[in-house]
Structure formats: C-alpha cells, structure tokens
Design an enzyme around this catalytic site. Structure first.
Site, short mmCIF file in Angstrom:
data_model
loop_
_atom_site.label_atom_id
_atom_site.label_comp_id
_atom_site.label_asym_id
_atom_site.label_seq_id
_atom_site.Cartn_x
_atom_site.Cartn_y
_atom_site.Cartn_z
N GLU A 124 0.81 -1.21 0.00
CA GLU A 124 0.00 0.00 0.00
C GLU A 124 0.84 1.26 0.00
O GLU A 124 1.97 1.25 0.47
CB GLU A 124 -0.90 0.01 1.24
CG GLU A 124 -1.84 -1.16 1.25
CD GLU A 124 -2.88 -1.13 2.37
OE1 GLU A 124 -3.87 -1.85 2.26
OE2 GLU A 124 -2.70 -0.38 3.33
N CYS A 137 3.55 8.46 1.58
CA CYS A 137 4.03 7.47 2.53
C CYS A 137 4.26 6.18 1.74
O CYS A 137 3.32 5.57 1.23
CB CYS A 137 2.97 7.29 3.61
SG CYS A 137 3.45 6.19 4.92
N CYS A 144 5.94 -7.08 7.29
CA CYS A 144 7.12 -6.70 8.06
C CYS A 144 7.46 -7.85 8.99
O CYS A 144 6.56 -8.46 9.58
CB CYS A 144 6.84 -5.44 8.87
SG CYS A 144 8.29 -4.81 9.74
N CYS A 148 5.93 -5.45 15.63
CA CYS A 148 5.67 -4.56 16.76
C CYS A 148 4.22 -4.80 17.18
O CYS A 148 3.33 -4.91 16.33
CB CYS A 148 5.89 -3.10 16.36
SG CYS A 148 7.59 -2.83 15.83
N CYS A 151 1.29 -2.58 15.80
CA CYS A 151 1.28 -2.25 14.37
C CYS A 151 0.58 -3.32 13.54
O CYS A 151 0.89 -4.50 13.66
CB CYS A 151 2.72 -2.07 13.88
SG CYS A 151 2.85 -1.83 12.10
N GLY A 217 6.59 -2.14 6.15
CA GLY A 217 7.93 -2.69 6.13
C GLY A 217 8.97 -1.90 6.88
O GLY A 217 8.76 -0.76 7.25
N SER A 271 11.61 5.04 15.42
CA SER A 271 10.40 4.65 16.15
C SER A 271 10.79 4.21 17.55
O SER A 271 11.16 3.07 17.76
CB SER A 271 9.70 3.51 15.41
OG SER A 271 9.21 3.99 14.18
N HIS A 273 8.93 4.92 20.85
CA HIS A 273 7.70 4.41 21.45
C HIS A 273 7.74 4.05 22.93
O HIS A 273 6.69 3.81 23.53
CB HIS A 273 7.15 3.19 20.70
CG HIS A 273 6.98 3.42 19.24
ND1 HIS A 273 6.39 4.54 18.72
CD2 HIS A 273 7.36 2.68 18.16
CE1 HIS A 273 6.39 4.48 17.40
NE2 HIS A 273 6.97 3.37 17.03
N CYS A 393 -1.37 5.80 10.22
CA CYS A 393 -0.14 5.13 10.63
C CYS A 393 -0.38 3.73 11.14
O CYS A 393 -1.20 3.54 12.04
CB CYS A 393 0.51 5.87 11.77
SG CYS A 393 1.49 7.25 11.28
#
Ligand code: SAH
Ligand code: SF4
Length: 420
Positions: A124, A137, A144, A148, A151, A217, A271, A273, A393
């Site tokens: 995408e 984006c 991936c 995570c 995600c 990814g 990232s 977090h 996101c």
C-alpha cells in the site's frame, strides 16, 4: 538481466524476510521493465540487447529523462528517439507501474492505494495533502518481520522485499494520479537543473513534495533496494526530490544506520515508542536485540545529525502503557543525555481490528507533550489522517490478509521466540 541484479543482502538477526534476489521481476513476455533502474543500469540493459557503448550512453540519458522527469511510459511518445528506435525499444522494454487494485479517498483528502506486484503481492501507499506540502508514505516491504505489537503491518504473514522498481513505482504512480508531470516539448523541458529547493508545493503547482519511508515494512531490512530507489528519486535529471524532503523511518536496525547516513543521507526518523526496556521489548520486539541506549548512541553518531537536520523520534501514545508523566520525563532525560538534536512526534495510537491497545486520552497526550516541550524538545501531536479508509499510521495492510486474533497472537509469539 545480470547487470541490474542486486546481490542478496544478509539480514542481521535470525529473521530473514523472504528475499527478492534480483532488482527486476522477470516478465512473462521477456521484455525488461526499466522502472527503478539507474542511468548506468539502463545503459547496461541497452548494451545487453545490442547497442554499442556510445549509443547506449546517449539513449540511457534520454530514457532516464523520459522515465523519471516526464513520467512517460510509451516509447512512441519519446520524440527525440528516431521512429524505428522507438519500436525497437518497445519490443525489448517496458516502463511499468504497479497495478492498482483499489484506490480510496478519505473525507480529509488523504488517498490510499492498494497495489499489486507482478507476482501477486499486495502493498500500500498513502498520500497526505496538507496546506503547505503533500507527503507520500511509501512502502519498502510487503508486510514486516518485526511484529511490533501495536502495528497492523506486523501481523501480516507474508513478507518480501520490494524491488527498487516497486519502490520508485509508487512515487511514479502518485505523480500519475496527481497529474503532475511537466508538459510541453523536450526543448523546454530542461528544468531538471532547477535548484532542488525549487520543487516547492506551489511554484510549479506540484502536490507531491515530500516522501516518508513509513509505509509497510522496515526500510533498513531492505537496505540496498531502498537506497537504490531513493537515489533514483533524488536524481536531479529525474524526479529531483531533495534529500531534505525525504525521511526514512526505522524501528532501530542499529547496524544499518551508519550506512543509511553515508549512502542515502536523507532525514532519519526513529520509532522509539517507549523509554524502558520492559515496555519497549513488548512494543518493539527488536529492542531485545538492539536496546534503547545503544539505539540512542547510534542516533548521536548518525553523522548528519545537526540542528538543521534533527532526528525525529516517533512515539505512539498508548493508554496506560507508555504515556505517564514519568515516561515523558525519562524521554527528556534520555534525549538530553545523548545530546540529540531531536524532535518528538507524538502519534495517537490508531486502533485496528483485533488489537488490545487503546489510544491515550487527549488530556494525557497534552500533558505528555507539555512535559517534553518544557524539557526544551519540540513535541507536536500528529493528527491521524485518513482513519475512515484505514490509511492512518500502522494500519496499512491489505484486506486479503485478514487473520483471527488468535492467529495474530500465535504469529507474534513465533516471531518473538525467533528473536530470542
Ligand atoms: N518500520 C518502520 C517504518 C514503518 S512504520 C518503523 O517502524 O519505523 C511507520 C510508523 O507508523 C512508525 O513510527 C510506527 O511506529 C507507526 N505506527 C505503527 N502502527 C501504528 C498504530 N497502530 N498507530 C499509530 N502509529 C503506528
Ligand atoms: Fe514493522 Fe515498523 Fe510496523 Fe514495527 S512499526 S511492525 S517495524 S512496520
């Protein structure tokens, strides 16, 4: 095509994505897709089908300009090639685009495309228009490997690296869709020399001004293809996007960060977090391999880090998980400790079907942001975009990949076990 082949990149750690051992996906009709190839790669492709070195050099320059500056896909329209040459090219080459499976537009203007590769993989891309910029984006992998826990992309089973053609192809397709290729004849088209900052939002009417490698990814697990693709995107004779308008986001693949700086040189987003090992191990399992302090040191060493080009830390705000005042204070302490020229992007968690996490309350997000801000670090709260079309996101995932909650949990456990 030998010359365009990219060697397999060894992936650090035990989790190897299913690799694509080539830069170009072979086509059934035997023609070669030039999309994503650099000027020297186009030149070798031309030599391989019989042009002499001098002719190949000239033609590769012309083709590069047509492909990436003009967005042309039809050899017949390439008016500075002799007519017989156009037919000759069309018998041997194509200029491809990813197949569009679905295109959606959000009520806020965000657009999302579900794309399909020649071998049937879905990925995408998302375009986010703002008042003064338009950001694409871009995805670097199908799925991936890093899983995570917050995600959606990490729950996809299938993973393969996208080729440079598939990565550049996203930018080309967005330009097609936005209708922003230069018009007019070749003679007048040499605005390729324009100053890199001239590609502003308004002067030449372009909407696509920025690129973020924040789609599906982990870009640093597909380093060579991402690097080669971004080099094509930054080339002044082609799409000519300034490196200052491109951001690569990583979950913290430390061994590849120095190379990213040297060989790509775009802005870096990390990232983060979480600020404690326990929480980051849960949210970003890669943390078990590459810890927070090591990661921040790698950021401090990212040679291009300076006030002008700050590192962005992404911090997804999850209720009762990573959003306390104490977390905010620790974040400030860590960033100061490593003397990082940093900005923190606070991203309200975007829920997706099957997740147990919830977004922090708006009051919590504000309180967190103020503490970081009072610590002298800019901490804007990102407004979620395109929520109605699942374009926000971490929601990117093709509809064909839906899995049950139990299956998602099992996959997460498998991947975490593999990380050790
Ligand atoms: N793999 C890279 C780049 C893609 S993820 C990385 O992790 O940095 C891009 C961004 O989307 C990351 O900051 C990621 O943490 C964020 N993201 C993922 N899932 C999200 C979710 N459900 N809500 C909000 N942000 C999310
Ligand atoms: Fe992969 Fe990034 Fe999602 Fe983590 S946040 S699973 S690294 S895409």
């Amino acid at each position: 095509m030998q010359s365009a082949a990219s060697p397999l990149m060894p992936i650090p750690g035990p989790l190897d994505p299913v690799p694509v051992p080539r830069a170009v996906t072979p086509r059934e009709d035997g023609r070669i897709d030039l999309m994503g190839l650099s000027r020297p790669q186009i030149k070798s492709a031309l030599e391989e089908v019989g042009l002499d070195v001098k002719a190949a050099k000239l033609r590769s320059k012309q083709l590069f300009h047509w492909l990436y500056h003009r967005g042309e896909t039809d050899f017949e329209a390439m008016t500075d090639l002799a007519k017989p040459m156009r037919g000759w090219m069309a018998e041997r080459f194509v200029v491809g685009r990813p197949e569009v499976v679905e295109a959606q537009v959000s009520t806020d203007g965000t657009r999302k495309w579900l794309l399909r590769s020649d071998d049937g993989q879905d990925y995408e891309m998302v375009f986010i228009p703002d008042a003064d910029r338009g950001t694409l984006c871009v995805s670097s992998q199908v799925g991936c490997t890093l899983n995570c826990s917050f995600c959606h992309t990490g729950t996809m089973r299938l993973v393969r690296n996208l080729t440079p053609g598939e990565i550049v192809g996203q930018v080309m397709l967005a330009r097609d869709a936005l209708g922003e290729w230069p018009k007019g004849n070749m003679g007048a088209a040499n605005d390729a020399d324009e100053d890199e900052d001239a590609s502003q939002y308004s002067p030449d009417g372009r909407m696509l001004t920025n690129i973020v490698m924040m789609g599906m990814g982990e870009p640093l697990y597909n380093f060579e293809h991402v690097r080669d693709a971004l080099k094509v995107v930054m080339d002044g004779d082609g799409l000519a996007l300034s490196r200052r308008r491109i951001t690569l986001s990583t979950s913290g693949v430390i061994p590849m960060m120095a190379r990213a700086s040297e060989e790509i040189g775009v802005n870096l987003a990390v990232s983060l977090h979480a600020v404690t090992k326990e929480v980051r191990d849960e949210l970003v399992p890669l943390n078990r391999k590459y810890g927070i302090e090591e990661l921040l040191q790698a950021c401090a060493d990212y040679p291009k880090a300076s006030n002008a080009r700050r590192i962005t830390f992404e911090y997804v705000m999850i209720r009762d998980k990573n959003d306390s005042d104490e977390d905010a204070r620790e974040l400030v302490r860590l960033i100061r400790k490593y003397k990082l020229p940093a900005k923190v992007n606070l991203i309200p968690f975007n829920p997706w079907p099957g997740t147990d996490y919830e977004c922090s309350t708006p009051e919590r997000v504000r309180a967190f942001s103020s503490i970081v801000f009072e610590g002298g670090i800019s901490a804007p709260v990102r407004t979620p975009r395109g929520r109605d079309i699942m374009a926000a996101c971490g929601q990117l995932k093709s509809a064909s990949e839906k899995k049950s909650k139990a299956e998602i949990k099992r996959l997460a456990e498998e991947k975490q076990a593999a990380l050790g």
